[in-house]
Design an enzyme around this catalytic site. Structure first.
Site, mmCIF file in Angstrom:
data_model
loop_
_atom_site.group_PDB
_atom_site.id
_atom_site.type_symbol
_atom_site.label_atom_id
_atom_site.label_comp_id
_atom_site.label_asym_id
_atom_site.label_seq_id
_atom_site.Cartn_x
_atom_site.Cartn_y
_atom_site.Cartn_z
ATOM 1 N NE ARG A 163 -2.806 1.119 3.672
ATOM 2 C CZ ARG A 163 -3.880 1.115 4.541
ATOM 3 N NH1 ARG A 163 -4.852 1.293 4.071
ATOM 4 N NH2 ARG A 163 -3.312 0.951 5.662
ATOM 5 C CG ASP A 445 -4.997 2.293 11.133
ATOM 6 O OD1 ASP A 445 -6.107 2.875 11.442
ATOM 7 O OD2 ASP A 445 -4.656 1.567 10.087
#
Length: 529
Positions: A163, A445
């Site tokens: 990613r 996160d």
């Protein structure tokens, strides 16, 4: 001898001998080529986001696009999925840190999404060491000795998916012709240049997850970048495969179109649930009728989240595309068997629902959850590698269903304090270089931190932002609670950690200021070395 940079490229950061392995003139040449070809379009698309936000703030409501009705009605499919991506029952995710990469690849998951974005603090060292780590992992030369223990790869490992950063993030240390390059292009181009042919030789390929998109035009930009990059490296068109995270409310109205734009390079869609909740709050932040209950009550079974999950599933399978479920933030709780059992049951319930609905896989944040999640998908799929053949023609989702923002209550002092505490704790860790943090038995996160700070901002301004005891959430109340929650954070992490006091100031400012900061990582990134 100093590294010879291609004409027009400037790097304002340390370049160690190890980094020179990645920052070769040829690899940087690809970065420069892509930047010069596409940076103007990136900036135009970012400007379009700003204009769309203004219209939403003025009361516009998103809907499916009339001009792309023919795409939604068309009988097209994405290109065939390569064998390495046919089976993705459990995908584990985590930052590009060396031990994490080894443990994740060894975890027994089908795939590992290694992350240069939300679970990673994108300082220069993390980004460059991450490129080295994935380079070594692909060639199976990665190893680590830590705490008296040796870490190395097993014979069988998960399929690697990368990613890169989203369109909104720059790589401030690298300039081409005096302009910062896009963080996503920098991450993508270096990884592709060094690893695409090696991956193909090993029976896999260059596979990506694409974050934070808000429109199919942003997907078109990625697709054009893929085409040019493949041509530059002599790779056949369609070699790159990319799964798009549907993690904004606007992208939810353009899922068919996003698959269509990437159809030669698509490997499906993922339900990025935490950023999706943040996006809903962000896009309707000034709507006086909008107000979500505290975070713990916004589950995948509430109306707007259920509509989103089922529409994604139906859309993907109609186009022969994998549908991957999102992350449950629960993690194992080693020191409390009773709480651990509750957490494990939460994971099991989440993955059982996804598998039964028809999803082809789902995410976990910890190697200790892989077996439990895998068992739920195997119970439904048996020996099948996916269930793309499970068409959900019974699902009908209208635009109003995606905007059915319930529940609005409760909002409790405990929930408000939790948002403040998580925000301070996460931001403090991020500033110290760690973007993936276990807090209160959940893996946090940037996405979950975004929910925390945006909810507090919105509750202050919404007439519905009222605690269950009748008190209005105000800036004054937040300012009163911040030092109390900072004290709790310090008791958990240690009183002498300076980044947490800084984080408390940032959280308080972002939550109480009049204007809304688009992404908390933008000002934080500017503060990093």
């Amino acid at each position: 001898m100093a590294l010879q940079l291609p004409a027009g490229i400037q790097i304002d950061a340390p370049i160690t001998p190890e980094f020179e392995r990645i920052l070769t003139p040829e690899a940087l040449g690809l970065v420069a080529k892509l930047h010069r070809s596409f940076e103007a379009r990136r900036q135009s698309l970012l400007a379009a986001r700003v204009e769309r936000t203004k219209r939403l703030d003025a009361g516009e409501r998103p809907d499916f696009l009339s001009e792309t009705q023919h795409i939604r009605d068309g009988d097209w499919k994405i290109a065939p999925i390569p064998p390495a991506l046919e089976c993705r029952r459990v995908e584990i995710t985590g930052p590009v840190e060396r031990k994490m990469i080894i443990n994740a690849l060894n975890s027994g998951a089908d795939s590992y999404m290694t992350d240069f974005e939300d679970s990673n603090t994108p300082n220069w060292m993390n980004q460059m060491e991450g490129q080295i780590n994935v380079y070594d992992a692909i060639r199976r030369t990665i190893s680590l000795e830590s705490g008296g223990k040796q870490y190395k790869l097993n014979e069988k490992v998960a399929t690697l998916v990368v990613r890169p950063r989203g369109w909104h993030l720059d790589e401030k240390h690298v300039k081409v012709d005096g302009q910062r390059v896009a963080g996503g292009i920098f991450d993508f181009a270096l990884f592709l240049f060094h690893n695409a042919k090696e991956l193909l030789a090993r029976g896999a390929g260059p596979y990506f997850y694409l974050p934070k998109m808000e429109s199919h035009l942003e997907a078109r930009l990625w697709n054009d970048i893929f085409c040019m990059a493949q041509d530059e490296l002599g790779l056949p068109r369609g070699t790159i495969k990319a799964t798009v995270l549907i993690e904004t409310i606007l992208a939810a109205f353009e899922m068919d179109e996003i698959l269509y734009e990437l159809r030669e390079h698509s490997s499906g869609l993922n339900a990025g649930r935490w950023d999706y909740i943040f996006s809903c709050i962000k896009k309707f932040k000034v709507d006086r009728s909008f107000c979500l209950a505290e975070r713990s009550k916004i589950t995948m079974t509430v109306p707007f989240m259920r509509a989103y999950a089922l529409l994604l599933l139906k859309t993907c399978h109609k186009r022969n595309a994998p549908a991957i479920g999102g992350m449950s933030a629960l993690i194992p709780i080693k020191n409390d068997p009773a709480k651990n059992e509750i957490a494990m049951q939460g994971i099991i319930s989440d993955k059982r629902r996804d598998a039964t609905d028809g999803y082809d896989g789902g995410w976990v944040a910890h190697p200790g959850l892989v077996d439990a999640a895998m068992a739920e998908f195997k119970a439904v799929l048996g020996d099948k590698r996916n269930q793309i053949d499970k068409q959900r023609d019974d699902v009908t989702v209208a635009g109003k269903d995606l905007l059915d923002f319930q529940p609005e209550a409760p909002i409790t002092e405990t929930g408000l304090r939790n948002n403040i505490n998580v925000g301070i704790h996460y931001l403090g860790s991020w500033l110290a270089g760690n973007g993936c943090v276990p807090i209160h038995n959940l893996m946090e996160d940037a996405a979950t931190a975004e929910i925390s700070r945006s909810q507090v901002w919105q509750w202050i301004r919404s007439p519905k932002g009222v605690l269950d005891d009748g008190r209005k959430v105000t800036a004054e109340l937040v300012r009163e609670l911040v030092p109390q929650e900072l004290e709790k954070v310090h008791s958990a992490v240690g009183p002498n950690e300076p980044t947490y006091a800084q984080a408390a100031k940032i959280f308080e400012d972002m939550s109480t200021r009049e204007d809304f900061t688009e992404f908390l990582t933008l000002p934080l990134y500017e503060a990093l070395e």
